[in-house]
Motif scaffolding. Structure first.
Motif, mmCIF file in Angstrom:
data_model
loop_
_atom_site.group_PDB
_atom_site.id
_atom_site.type_symbol
_atom_site.label_atom_id
_atom_site.label_comp_id
_atom_site.label_asym_id
_atom_site.label_seq_id
_atom_site.Cartn_x
_atom_site.Cartn_y
_atom_site.Cartn_z
ATOM 1 N N TRP A 95 0.613 -1.304 0.357
ATOM 2 C CA TRP A 95 0.285 -0.456 -0.138
ATOM 3 C C TRP A 95 0.547 0.936 -0.008
ATOM 4 C CZ3 TRP A 95 0.643 3.116 4.094
ATOM 5 C CH2 TRP A 95 1.187 2.465 5.123
ATOM 6 N N HIS A 96 2.100 1.239 0.869
ATOM 7 C CA HIS A 96 2.746 1.881 0.601
ATOM 8 C C HIS A 96 3.547 2.718 -0.456
ATOM 9 C CE1 HIS A 96 5.941 -0.500 1.953
ATOM 10 N NE2 HIS A 96 5.444 -0.819 2.426
ATOM 11 N N SER A 97 3.911 1.961 -1.302
ATOM 12 C CA SER A 97 4.258 2.268 -2.762
ATOM 13 C C SER A 97 3.641 2.694 -3.788
ATOM 14 C CB SER A 97 4.956 0.674 -3.571
ATOM 15 O OG SER A 97 5.991 0.844 -4.398
ATOM 16 N N ILE A 98 2.298 1.972 -3.220
ATOM 17 C CA ILE A 98 0.470 2.488 -4.849
ATOM 18 C C ILE A 98 0.982 3.652 -3.957
ATOM 19 C CG2 ILE A 98 -1.359 2.192 -5.215
ATOM 20 C CD1 ILE A 98 -0.678 -0.971 -4.576
ATOM 21 N N LEU A 99 0.556 4.693 -2.736
ATOM 22 C CA LEU A 99 0.017 5.983 -2.441
ATOM 23 C C LEU A 99 1.106 6.542 -2.395
ATOM 24 C CD1 LEU A 99 -1.458 5.559 1.070
ATOM 25 C CD2 LEU A 99 -2.279 6.015 -1.164
ATOM 26 N N ARG A 100 2.399 5.890 -2.570
ATOM 27 C CA ARG A 100 3.653 6.669 -3.365
ATOM 28 C C ARG A 100 3.409 7.275 -4.749
ATOM 29 N NH1 ARG A 100 9.196 9.152 -1.000
ATOM 30 N NH2 ARG A 100 9.526 10.038 -3.141
ATOM 31 N N GLN A 101 3.375 5.717 -5.295
ATOM 32 C CA GLN A 101 3.243 5.971 -6.698
ATOM 33 C C GLN A 101 1.985 6.911 -6.989
ATOM 34 O OE1 GLN A 101 5.187 4.991 -9.226
ATOM 35 N NE2 GLN A 101 4.455 6.603 -10.388
ATOM 36 N N LYS A 102 1.376 7.780 -6.233
ATOM 37 C CA LYS A 102 -0.481 8.001 -6.385
ATOM 38 C C LYS A 102 -0.110 9.788 -6.353
ATOM 39 C CE LYS A 102 -4.020 9.867 -8.045
ATOM 40 N NZ LYS A 102 -5.018 9.456 -9.160
ATOM 41 N N VAL A 103 1.053 9.884 -5.135
ATOM 42 C CA VAL A 103 1.766 11.299 -5.028
ATOM 43 C C VAL A 103 2.220 11.402 -5.905
ATOM 44 C CG1 VAL A 103 3.367 12.294 -3.094
ATOM 45 C CG2 VAL A 103 1.443 11.227 -2.285
ATOM 46 N N ASN A 104 3.230 11.249 -6.472
ATOM 47 C CA ASN A 104 4.454 10.707 -7.096
ATOM 48 C C ASN A 104 3.787 11.755 -8.974
ATOM 49 O OD1 ASN A 104 6.767 10.168 -5.635
ATOM 50 N ND2 ASN A 104 6.432 8.672 -6.541
ATOM 51 N N ARG A 109 2.285 15.743 -12.760
ATOM 52 C CA ARG A 109 0.955 16.368 -13.834
ATOM 53 C C ARG A 109 0.819 17.632 -13.111
ATOM 54 N NH1 ARG A 109 -3.895 13.526 -11.611
ATOM 55 N NH2 ARG A 109 -2.698 11.778 -12.204
ATOM 56 N N TYR A 110 0.457 18.140 -12.310
ATOM 57 C CA TYR A 110 -0.139 19.594 -11.762
ATOM 58 C C TYR A 110 0.891 20.951 -12.105
ATOM 59 C CZ TYR A 110 -4.617 17.872 -10.976
ATOM 60 O OH TYR A 110 -6.353 17.491 -11.304
ATOM 61 N N PHE A 111 2.708 20.364 -11.402
ATOM 62 C CA PHE A 111 3.669 20.842 -10.341
ATOM 63 C C PHE A 111 4.862 20.692 -12.251
ATOM 64 C CE2 PHE A 111 0.622 19.993 -7.509
ATOM 65 C CZ PHE A 111 0.576 21.622 -7.311
ATOM 66 N N ASP A 112 4.886 19.926 -12.505
ATOM 67 C CA ASP A 112 6.359 20.028 -13.211
ATOM 68 C C ASP A 112 6.373 19.828 -14.191
ATOM 69 O OD1 ASP A 112 9.068 18.993 -14.137
ATOM 70 O OD2 ASP A 112 8.768 16.835 -12.522
ATOM 71 N N MET A 169 0.592 24.686 -12.389
ATOM 72 C CA MET A 169 1.266 25.606 -11.182
ATOM 73 C C MET A 169 2.260 25.037 -10.494
ATOM 74 S SD MET A 169 -2.786 24.368 -9.485
ATOM 75 C CE MET A 169 -2.281 22.627 -9.507
ATOM 76 N N ASP A 170 2.898 26.819 -9.994
ATOM 77 C CA ASP A 170 3.882 26.778 -9.331
ATOM 78 C C ASP A 170 4.254 26.356 -7.786
ATOM 79 O OD1 ASP A 170 5.767 27.813 -10.981
ATOM 80 O OD2 ASP A 170 4.710 30.001 -10.148
ATOM 81 N N LEU A 171 4.883 25.476 -7.872
ATOM 82 C CA LEU A 171 4.698 24.880 -5.946
ATOM 83 C C LEU A 171 6.388 23.477 -5.794
ATOM 84 C CD1 LEU A 171 3.510 24.400 -3.608
ATOM 85 C CD2 LEU A 171 2.521 22.275 -4.083
ATOM 86 N N SER A 172 6.922 23.833 -5.008
ATOM 87 C CA SER A 172 8.335 23.317 -4.815
ATOM 88 C C SER A 172 8.426 22.015 -4.211
ATOM 89 C CB SER A 172 9.079 24.386 -4.031
ATOM 90 O OG SER A 172 8.342 23.717 -2.603
ATOM 91 N N TRP A 173 8.961 21.410 -4.608
ATOM 92 C CA TRP A 173 8.885 19.289 -4.045
ATOM 93 C C TRP A 173 8.826 20.119 -2.906
ATOM 94 C CZ3 TRP A 173 7.419 15.231 -5.461
ATOM 95 C CH2 TRP A 173 7.136 13.722 -4.392
ATOM 96 N N HIS A 174 9.028 20.506 -1.173
ATOM 97 C CA HIS A 174 8.992 20.506 -0.620
ATOM 98 C C HIS A 174 8.037 21.381 0.279
ATOM 99 C CE1 HIS A 174 9.602 22.644 3.567
ATOM 100 N NE2 HIS A 174 10.819 21.813 3.713
ATOM 101 N N ASP A 175 7.481 21.951 -0.307
ATOM 102 C CA ASP A 175 6.188 22.501 -0.158
ATOM 103 C C ASP A 175 4.819 21.449 -0.637
ATOM 104 O OD1 ASP A 175 7.110 24.974 0.613
ATOM 105 O OD2 ASP A 175 7.084 26.220 -1.247
#
Length: 300
Positions: A95-104, A109-112, A169-175
């Motif tokens: 589950w943690h790998s799947i959720l991390r993939q979704k977050v990535n 899609r939205y920021f990079d 959109m503008d958003l750093s990885w940290h934020d």
């Protein structure tokens, strides 16, 4: 619940997601709930499934006998067109790998701005390959005409990439990580335990084919996606509503509410455009006025 004993267990990636959620929902102390939520976030960010960009290419092979022709040499120059891609899927089923993939994937899609995989853009990059297969299928192509077609397609692709980059959109990885942590905590607060659903019999039947972790992982993925859609609307200062329609400003790429079919610019770009047109009108008026006065004096 004694968190001094429970929290260290959350450092183990063998723990089931439903166990963490049940502990969170059954805990009453706010400070202890926060520790559980922080541990869940830490497990996701410590996953080995990191966000990775990579160089990909649209390529095709030209046989040597075709490459040694004028048309073949044109295609040889474009037989490999590079673009930036990313790892969009994981083979890991935890589950943690799947959720991390979704977050990535959401960040990409939205920021990079480096990753542009829009269909129109990719179709333009595939122009040399498409024309090559048309050529070997029997279509006549003059080298000069072929070069112009490919050059025009690559120019259009470059412009399309710039346009699509403006829509990010503008958003750093940290934020971004801070924002995701807040959304995960909202997911925990809003999540229902399986036994709380009204039609628990139907849900139990579905769970015969899935596990509880599958159920909660799907919930988190779907909810995170929705939270970032709402984040995007808030980022551009838009109202949220199921009946609202949205489009993009053709100047800066900002998301705008489509209140009518004629709207094309956001407020900022519209104001700048109006100011520019007003300056041009004033400049034209002064030039015409000066010309009129000069001719009037010469007629006297």
């Amino acid at each position: 619940m004694n968190l001094r004993k429970v929290i260290p267990i959350y450092n183990s990636k063998e723990l089931f997601l439903y166990e963490i959620i049940e502990d969170y929902k059954n805990e009453e102390a706010p400070e202890e709930k926060k520790k559980i939520a922080d541990s869940l976030c830490a497990l996701i960010w410590s996953s080995a499934n990191k966000r990775r960009l990579c160089k990909k290419s649209v390529r095709f092979h030209i046989p040597e006998k075709l490459a040694d022709t004028d048309t073949g040499r044109v295609f040889t120059a474009w037989s490999e067109v590079e673009y930036t891609g990313y790892k969009s899927m994981t083979k890991d089923e935890n589950w943690h790998s799947i959720l991390r993939q979704k977050v990535n994937n959401i960040y990409t899609r939205y920021f990079d701005r480096e990753v542009i995989l829009d269909k129109k853009y990719m179709d333009l990059l595939k122009t040399p390959k498409r024309l090559y297969y048309e050529w070997i299928s029997g279509m006549d192509m003059e080298p000069a005409t072929l070069t112009d077609l490919i050059d025009d397609a690559m120019d259009m692709a470059a412009k399309e990439k710039v346009r699509l980059q403006k829509e990010k959109m503008d958003l750093s990885w940290h934020d971004y990580k801070i924002t995701v942590n807040g959304f995960i905590k909202k997911c925990l607060d809003n999540c229902k335990l399986i036994e709380e659903y009204e039609d628990s019999s139907l849900l139990t039947t579905r769970l015969d084919l899935l596990t509880e972790d599958h159920f909660y992982t799907a919930y988190f993925c779907k909810t995170l996606e929705q939270y970032f859609r709402n984040y995007q609307k808030q980022y551009y200062g838009l109202r949220r509503g199921h009946q609202n329609r949205y489009t993009r400003c053709i100047q800066c790429g900002a998301l705008i509410e489509k209140t009518n079919n004629r709207i094309r610019y956001c407020r900022t770009c519209s104001r700048q455009l109006n100011q520019k047109e007003a300056k041009n009108r004033m400049r034209t008026y002064r030039r015409n006025r000066r010309y009129f006065l000069e001719n009037q004096d010469s007629c006297r």
